[in-house]
Structures are given as C-alpha cells and as structure tokens.
Design a protein around this motif. Sequence first.
Motif, PDB file in Angstrom:
ATOM      1  N   ASN A  61       0.790  -1.234   0.000  1.00  0.00           N
ATOM      2  CA  ASN A  61       0.000   0.000   0.000  1.00  0.00           C
ATOM      3  C   ASN A  61       0.822   1.283   0.000  1.00  0.00           C
ATOM      4  N   ASN A  62       1.917   1.254   0.779  1.00  0.00           N
ATOM      5  CA  ASN A  62       2.701   2.490   0.893  1.00  0.00           C
ATOM      6  C   ASN A  62       3.982   2.465   0.065  1.00  0.00           C
ATOM      7  N   ALA A  63       4.063   1.531  -0.859  1.00  0.00           N
ATOM      8  CA  ALA A  63       5.309   1.409  -1.635  1.00  0.00           C
ATOM      9  C   ALA A  63       5.496   2.603  -2.561  1.00  0.00           C
ATOM     10  N   GLU A  64       6.751   2.968  -2.791  1.00  0.00           N
ATOM     11  CA  GLU A  64       7.081   4.029  -3.750  1.00  0.00           C
ATOM     12  C   GLU A  64       7.434   3.367  -5.080  1.00  0.00           C
ATOM     13  N   ILE A  65       6.871   3.894  -6.159  1.00  0.00           N
ATOM     14  CA  ILE A  65       7.203   3.368  -7.495  1.00  0.00           C
ATOM     15  C   ILE A  65       8.373   4.168  -8.069  1.00  0.00           C
ATOM     16  N   ILE A  66       9.362   3.473  -8.599  1.00  0.00           N
ATOM     17  CA  ILE A  66      10.445   4.161  -9.326  1.00  0.00           C
ATOM     18  C   ILE A  66      10.367   3.691 -10.776  1.00  0.00           C
ATOM     19  N   GLU A  67      10.174   4.632 -11.685  1.00  0.00           N
ATOM     20  CA  GLU A  67      10.019   4.250 -13.097  1.00  0.00           C
ATOM     21  C   GLU A  67      11.251   4.657 -13.896  1.00  0.00           C
ATOM     22  N   ILE A  68      11.740   3.736 -14.720  1.00  0.00           N
ATOM     23  CA  ILE A  68      12.837   4.065 -15.640  1.00  0.00           C
ATOM     24  C   ILE A  68      12.370   3.706 -17.060  1.00  0.00           C
ATOM     25  N   PRO A  69      12.999   4.254 -18.095  1.00  0.00           N
ATOM     26  CA  PRO A  69      12.558   3.925 -19.458  1.00  0.00           C
ATOM     27  C   PRO A  69      12.860   2.465 -19.804  1.00  0.00           C
ATOM     28  N   SER A  70      11.998   1.865 -20.625  1.00  0.00           N
ATOM     29  CA  SER A  70      12.242   0.481 -21.028  1.00  0.00           C
ATOM     30  C   SER A  70      13.413   0.421 -22.010  1.00  0.00           C
ATOM     31  N   GLY A  71      13.987  -0.772 -22.161  1.00  0.00           N
ATOM     32  CA  GLY A  71      15.025  -0.983 -23.180  1.00  0.00           C
ATOM     33  C   GLY A  71      16.406  -1.192 -22.593  1.00  0.00           C
ATOM     34  N   GLU A  72      17.232  -1.880 -23.386  1.00  0.00           N
ATOM     35  CA  GLU A  72      18.593  -2.233 -22.970  1.00  0.00           C
ATOM     36  C   GLU A  72      19.421  -0.991 -22.600  1.00  0.00           C
ATOM     37  N   GLU A  73      19.138   0.153 -23.271  1.00  0.00           N
ATOM     38  CA  GLU A  73      19.923   1.379 -22.993  1.00  0.00           C
ATOM     39  C   GLU A  73      19.800   1.793 -21.527  1.00  0.00           C
ATOM     40  N   SER A  74      18.759   1.310 -20.868  1.00  0.00           N
ATOM     41  CA  SER A  74      18.591   1.684 -19.459  1.00  0.00           C
ATOM     42  C   SER A  74      19.538   0.922 -18.535  1.00  0.00           C
ATOM     43  N   LYS A  75      20.207  -0.102 -19.058  1.00  0.00           N
ATOM     44  CA  LYS A  75      21.154  -0.823 -18.185  1.00  0.00           C
ATOM     45  C   LYS A  75      22.467  -0.050 -18.155  1.00  0.00           C
ATOM     46  N   SER A  76      22.389   1.197 -17.667  1.00  0.00           N
ATOM     47  CA  SER A  76      23.547   2.091 -17.748  1.00  0.00           C
ATOM     48  C   SER A  76      23.836   2.697 -16.384  1.00  0.00           C
ATOM     49  N   ILE A  77      25.035   3.263 -16.275  1.00  0.00           N
ATOM     50  CA  ILE A  77      25.427   3.883 -15.011  1.00  0.00           C
ATOM     51  C   ILE A  77      24.565   5.129 -14.746  1.00  0.00           C
ATOM     52  N   ASP A  78      24.125   5.816 -15.824  1.00  0.00           N
ATOM     53  CA  ASP A  78      23.280   7.004 -15.636  1.00  0.00           C
ATOM     54  C   ASP A  78      21.959   6.641 -14.966  1.00  0.00           C
ATOM     55  N   ILE A  79      21.387   5.538 -15.408  1.00  0.00           N
ATOM     56  CA  ILE A  79      20.107   5.130 -14.806  1.00  0.00           C
ATOM     57  C   ILE A  79      20.342   4.617 -13.378  1.00  0.00           C
ATOM     58  N   CYS A  80      21.454   3.933 -13.151  1.00  0.00           N
ATOM     59  CA  CYS A  80      21.784   3.549 -11.760  1.00  0.00           C
ATOM     60  C   CYS A  80      21.805   4.786 -10.877  1.00  0.00           C
ATOM     61  N   TYR A  81      22.485   5.827 -11.400  1.00  0.00           N
ATOM     62  CA  TYR A  81      22.593   7.072 -10.626  1.00  0.00           C
ATOM     63  C   TYR A  81      21.205   7.571 -10.234  1.00  0.00           C
ATOM     64  N   LYS A  82      20.287   7.560 -11.233  1.00  0.00           N
ATOM     65  CA  LYS A  82      18.929   8.073 -10.965  1.00  0.00           C
ATOM     66  C   LYS A  82      18.235   7.246  -9.883  1.00  0.00           C
ATOM     67  N   ILE A  83      18.430   5.934  -9.944  1.00  0.00           N
ATOM     68  CA  ILE A  83      17.748   5.094  -8.929  1.00  0.00           C
ATOM     69  C   ILE A  83      18.402   5.297  -7.553  1.00  0.00           C
ATOM     70  N   LYS A  85      19.821   7.902  -6.561  1.00  0.00           N
ATOM     71  CA  LYS A  85      19.436   9.246  -6.128  1.00  0.00           C
ATOM     72  C   LYS A  85      18.024   9.214  -5.525  1.00  0.00           C
ATOM     73  N   THR A  86      17.103   8.514  -6.192  1.00  0.00           N
ATOM     74  CA  THR A  86      15.736   8.438  -5.662  1.00  0.00           C
ATOM     75  C   THR A  86      15.739   7.753  -4.299  1.00  0.00           C
ATOM     76  N   GLY A 110      18.104  -3.432 -11.383  1.00  0.00           N
ATOM     77  CA  GLY A 110      17.552  -3.310 -10.026  1.00  0.00           C
ATOM     78  C   GLY A 110      18.368  -4.141  -9.043  1.00  0.00           C
ATOM     79  N   GLY A 111      18.743  -5.337  -9.453  1.00  0.00           N
ATOM     80  CA  GLY A 111      19.558  -6.197  -8.593  1.00  0.00           C
ATOM     81  C   GLY A 111      20.917  -5.561  -8.314  1.00  0.00           C
ATOM     82  N   PHE A 112      21.466  -4.923  -9.351  1.00  0.00           N
ATOM     83  CA  PHE A 112      22.781  -4.287  -9.190  1.00  0.00           C
ATOM     84  C   PHE A 112      22.696  -3.065  -8.269  1.00  0.00           C
ATOM     85  N   VAL A 113      21.677  -2.242  -8.490  1.00  0.00           N
ATOM     86  CA  VAL A 113      21.510  -1.053  -7.653  1.00  0.00           C
ATOM     87  C   VAL A 113      21.309  -1.462  -6.189  1.00  0.00           C
ATOM     88  N   ALA A 114      20.478  -2.471  -5.971  1.00  0.00           N
ATOM     89  CA  ALA A 114      20.218  -2.912  -4.585  1.00  0.00           C
ATOM     90  C   ALA A 114      21.484  -3.508  -3.967  1.00  0.00           C
TER      91      ALA A 114
END
Length: 365
Positions: A61-83, A85-86, A110-114
Amino acid sequence: MNKKTISYKTTNSEVFIGNDVFALLNEYLRPYLNGQIFVLVDENTLNHCSSLVISSVENLNNAEIIEIPSGEESKSIDICYKIWKTLTDFKADRKSLLINLGGGVITDIGGFVASTFKRGIDFINIPTTLLAQIDASVGGKVGIDFEGNKNLIGVFNEPRVVFIYPNFLKTLDKRQMLSGYAEALKHALIKDEKYWKELQEGSMLADSLCWDKLISKSVEIKNKIVCSDPFENGERKLLNFGHTVGHAVESYYLAEDYLPLLHGEAVAIGIICESYLSNKMNGLSDIDLENIVQYITQFYKLTTIDSEDFHKLIDWMKNDKKNQNSKINFSLLKSIGEATYNHSIEDEMIFESLNFYNQITKPIE
Ligand SMILES: NC(=O)c1ccc[n+]([C@@H]2O[C@H](COP(=O)([O-])OP(=O)(O)OC[C@H]3O[C@@H](n4cnc5c(N)ncnc54)[C@H](O)[C@@H]3O)[C@@H](O)[C@H]2O)c1
Ligand SMILES: [Zn+2]
C-alpha cells in the motif's frame, strides 16, 4: 502455500511459480513493513503489471514506485545514478527493500543497484517476460552494460526471493515471447531430451495453461546447473551453448546499425551454428542436427549474414569475457539432451558454421 504453486530452492534464495504467488509475496513483505519498500518498473510493466501486483498485495500500500525507461539502454550507469538518487532522496536505509518488477533489464539493473546501495539492501524479483522468468530469474547475475559491452559491470548476488506469475506473459508481444523461448530450447538441448520432445509438441508455448510447466521445467534445469557450479568454473558453462556465436551476432547487429536482434533471436542463430560445430566436433548425429535446424527455422526470422563480415563476428567472439587465454570457448552438444564444455575451435571451423547458417537463411532486406 497453494498446491498449484511450484517452488525451487536456489543457492541462496527461492523461486515460486504460479498464478497465485501474490498472497505469498504479501507474507514475505512483513519483515520490511517498518522500513521502506520501493518497486522498480519501466513504462510497460507500470502499465501492464504494477496495478495487479499492488492491488493484490496489501503490504504494498505504501510502496514508492520508481520508473525508468524500457530498453537495454537503461542498463547504464546514468540510470543507476537516478535510482540511487531516488533511494537517497527518500532516505532509504539498509532495511529498505527494492522489488524489481519487469523483464531482464529491470531485474539486472535493479539487482545491481540494490546490491551496491549502502553496501547492499534486500531485493525481490518479479520477472515479467518469458526470458526473465526462465533465465534471468535464477543464477544471481546482476549488472549493467558499459561502453557498448554487455553486462561488463556487475556482481553475483541473489534476490531474497523470486515470484513468477506466468499470466504476465499475456501482454507480452510474440517477438518477445520467442526471444525467451530460445532459452527454453537451449535448456532442453543441453540437459533434457524429454523436454525437447515436449517442446516440439507445440502447446507449451502456444497454450497459456502450459506456461507454468514451461517455466518450471526451464527454471529446474537452470537451477540444478547453477547450484552445482555457482561461479561458472565448470558445469555452468553448459548454459553458454548457443551464446558464443549468439552474443557475437547480437553485438555485430548493434554495431553495424542493422535493426537490433533481440537476445533470443541471436541465440537461435547461435544454436544453429553451434549445433553444426557439435555435429563436426562433438559427435552430434546428422539426424539430431537436422531436427534442431528444422525446428528453429519454423519460429525465427533468419537473415543472411554478409560473409565479408564473418571476421568481425570472430573478433566479437575473441572479445567475449568468458574466454580464457584468448581462445574462443564453446559448449557443444554430444546429443540432444547432453552437452560438454571447454571446446576451443579453430576460426576456419567457425567460418564453416556461419556458412552453414547462411545456406538456410534469407538475404537481409
Ligand atoms: N541475469 C541473468 O542471468 C540474465 C539472463 C538472461 C538475460 N539477462 C538480461 O536480460 C535482458 C533482456 O531481458 P528481457 O528480454 O526480459 O528484456 P526487457 O526487460 O527489455 O523486456 C522486453 C520488453 O518487454 C516489456 N515488458 C516486460 N514485461 C512485459 C509484460 N508483461 N507485458 C508487456 N510488455 C512487457 C519491457 O518493457 C520491454 O520493452 C538483457 O539485458 C540480458 O542481458 C540477464
Ligand atoms: Zn541468453
């Protein structure tokens, strides 16, 4: 646990498969209720999967959603940074939990960021593509791409638990389904002749009532191999069947600006070439080779690879991080359902296998 739910213990985790896994997820969330729970999605899993999960699981119920763009390009250090940061903005601490709801891109990043945030927080995977359900769900490999090299940065770390809900596949398009199916073909070819025959009967892919069987058979095979050799010193190399040529084809298509192939589409090409090598070098019978080629050509659009570019493919193979002492390393079939690893093969023979592939293809459009 409901009788229909299938479960497998992995090295350090557990996988549950069934269309009623969400009640169980609710239970698994109890220890995290005093901390924060985050759900990582892309726009497609936000649309097609998140509302069902959130409405079925009270503890979200109280979970926060974190959305990133779909696609292989999202497996990047920039997107890690965004997650990262959130997570930081929401003051996530080491008791926080990240739930990865998506395909292999979401579960890998997600596994890598965690695994790296505050030296590691727990994560739970809910894979939503066939590829992620039958392949990325087991084995503990998490990571991102770097400078055009796939999965160059990463670690081995398993999720707390994996929940596979086969009905998510109902919104997945056919091309993505077939991409995942190539991994099921691989699992059968390296380990289980009976499974190969079942796949050939056709209903496992076509009939949604059979999906839990398809997923659980593949998870069972992969899990058994991974448990016997978690860090890929021996037996786990069998899972690279179809992937030595497959990864090279995937990178080649990307680098040459052709329409990119999906991972499983490249693996299907790899399976054909490496079955040819298995026939020439490892005792795979002519009849088995014909059976494999005939089955694969039914499903996948196979386009001719310019023979002038074969050397580029060999270069990609030589770059593969799985090689040792710069020899190209193959896992090959002995028969359908049995494979061996650590075959180093001369370039000439690899050229021959690519020519064999081209003979059964259509020219590029
Ligand atoms: N860690 C591992 O062991 C492992 C194994 C195999 C592959 N991978 C990685 O997985 C990635 C590929 O995974 P993938 O094929 O799942 O790709 P993906 O995550 O890009 O998903 C494919 C597409 O399907 C969409 N999608 C996901 N679920 C959906 C649903 N239920 N309905 C409709 N659309 C949906 C996604 O938004 C995306 O557009 C690669 O990066 C690969 O390296 C990792
Ligand atoms: Zn693969």
